[in-house]
Design a protein around this motif. Structure first.
Motif, PDB file in Angstrom:
ATOM      1  N   TYR A   1      20.379 -27.819  -0.787  1.00 16.10           N
ATOM      2  CA  TYR A   1      19.869 -28.686   0.268  1.00 16.10           C
ATOM      3  C   TYR A   1      18.688 -29.532  -0.202  1.00 16.10           C
ATOM      4  CZ  TYR A   1      23.213 -26.538   3.313  1.00 16.10           C
ATOM      5  OH  TYR A   1      24.393 -26.117   3.870  1.00 16.10           O
TER       6      TYR A   1
ATOM      7  N   TRP B   1      28.837 -17.376   4.844  1.00 15.03           N
ATOM      8  CA  TRP B   1      27.432 -17.775   4.841  1.00 15.03           C
ATOM      9  C   TRP B   1      27.298 -19.259   4.565  1.00 15.03           C
ATOM     10  CZ3 TRP B   1      23.822 -13.738   2.145  1.00 15.03           C
ATOM     11  CH2 TRP B   1      23.986 -12.498   2.745  1.00 15.03           C
TER      12      TRP B   1
ATOM     13  N   HIS C   1      28.178 -21.090   7.645  1.00 16.51           N
ATOM     14  CA  HIS C   1      27.101 -20.920   8.625  1.00 16.51           C
ATOM     15  C   HIS C   1      25.905 -21.817   8.295  1.00 16.51           C
ATOM     16  CE1 HIS C   1      24.200 -18.982  11.252  1.00 16.51           C
ATOM     17  NE2 HIS C   1      23.422 -18.773  10.194  1.00 16.51           N
ATOM     18  N   PHE C   2      25.482 -21.795   7.028  1.00 18.68           N
ATOM     19  CA  PHE C   2      24.335 -22.609   6.620  1.00 18.68           C
ATOM     20  C   PHE C   2      24.624 -24.098   6.766  1.00 18.68           C
ATOM     21  CE2 PHE C   2      23.137 -18.898   3.649  1.00 18.68           C
ATOM     22  CZ  PHE C   2      22.331 -18.328   4.612  1.00 18.68           C
ATOM     23  N   GLU C   3      25.861 -24.509   6.492  1.00 16.59           N
ATOM     24  CA  GLU C   3      26.218 -25.919   6.651  1.00 16.59           C
ATOM     25  C   GLU C   3      26.169 -26.334   8.116  1.00 16.59           C
ATOM     26  OE1 GLU C   3      29.838 -27.092   4.750  1.00 16.59           O
ATOM     27  OE2 GLU C   3      29.060 -26.570   2.785  1.00 16.59           O
ATOM     28  N   ARG C   4      26.672 -25.477   8.971  1.00 17.02           N
ATOM     29  CA  ARG C   4      26.612 -25.800  10.411  1.00 17.02           C
ATOM     30  C   ARG C   4      25.164 -25.917  10.872  1.00 17.02           C
ATOM     31  NH1 ARG C   4      31.480 -21.905  11.747  1.00 17.02           N
ATOM     32  NH2 ARG C   4      33.147 -23.428  11.594  1.00 17.02           N
ATOM     33  N   GLN C   5      24.319 -25.003  10.416  1.00 19.74           N
ATOM     34  CA  GLN C   5      22.898 -25.076  10.759  1.00 19.74           C
ATOM     35  C   GLN C   5      22.280 -26.385  10.272  1.00 19.74           C
ATOM     36  OE1 GLN C   5      21.026 -21.601   9.000  1.00 19.74           O
ATOM     37  NE2 GLN C   5      20.607 -20.765  11.030  1.00 19.74           N
ATOM     38  N   TYR C   6      22.551 -26.735   9.038  1.00 19.72           N
ATOM     39  CA  TYR C   6      21.999 -27.954   8.443  1.00 19.72           C
ATOM     40  C   TYR C   6      22.445 -29.188   9.223  1.00 19.72           C
ATOM     41  CZ  TYR C   6      20.986 -31.551   4.971  1.00 19.72           C
ATOM     42  OH  TYR C   6      20.521 -32.673   4.334  1.00 19.72           O
TER      43      TYR C   6
ATOM     44  N   THR D   1      23.525 -29.361  12.313  1.00 23.43           N
ATOM     45  CA  THR D   1      22.948 -29.334  13.652  1.00 23.43           C
ATOM     46  C   THR D   1      21.505 -29.828  13.628  1.00 23.43           C
ATOM     47  OG1 THR D   1      24.384 -27.510  14.309  1.00 23.43           O
ATOM     48  CG2 THR D   1      22.399 -27.845  15.621  1.00 23.43           C
ATOM     49  N   LYS D   2      20.745 -29.365  12.656  1.00 22.24           N
ATOM     50  CA  LYS D   2      19.339 -29.796  12.545  1.00 22.24           C
ATOM     51  C   LYS D   2      19.240 -31.290  12.236  1.00 22.24           C
ATOM     52  CE  LYS D   2      17.539 -25.333  11.123  1.00 22.24           C
ATOM     53  NZ  LYS D   2      17.001 -24.523  10.022  1.00 22.24           N
TER      54      LYS D   2
END
Length: 106
Positions: free
Chosen positions: A34, A74, A77-82, A84-85
């Motif tokens: 990231y 994981w 999950h981390f990609e979805r979080q990124y 979304t942010k």
């Protein structure tokens, strides 16, 4: 190889030290990927990741390592979080621009 020998001796034991090390390695690989995305944000993204995230070819090596050391769930999950942010940040920026254009100051 050493880890496999150790875990095969004690199949019923949960190896929290190994799990912790793997998790920390995953987090470092995620952060490196990231950071590359942010650093190369000016470059046209032409590689596609798991949830539709586009990234530049300059980040391909960090992406491959990230996918290698982290569980697939994981990574997703981390990609979805990124994403979304990033969307939330863009929404805030767009909202502030529209308020400025309308002459509303907050």
């Amino acid at each position: 190889m050493a880890m496999e020998a150790y875990t095969s001796k004690y199949p019923d034991k949960i190896h929290t030290d190994l799990l912790s090390d793997a998790r920390q390695t995953c987090y470092k690989a995620r952060d490196a990927f990231y950071a590359c995305l942010e650093k190369e944000s000016h470059v046209k993204a032409n590689e596609i990741a798991a949830v539709g995230l586009l990234y530049p070819v300059e980040c391909k090596k960090t992406r491959e390592f990230y996918e290698k050391v982290c569980r697939r769930t994981w990574v997703t999950h981390f990609e979805r979080q990124y994403c979304t942010k990033k969307r939330a940040l863009q929404t805030l920026l767009d909202d502030n621009e529209s308020k400025k254009a309308a002459g509303v100051y907050v």
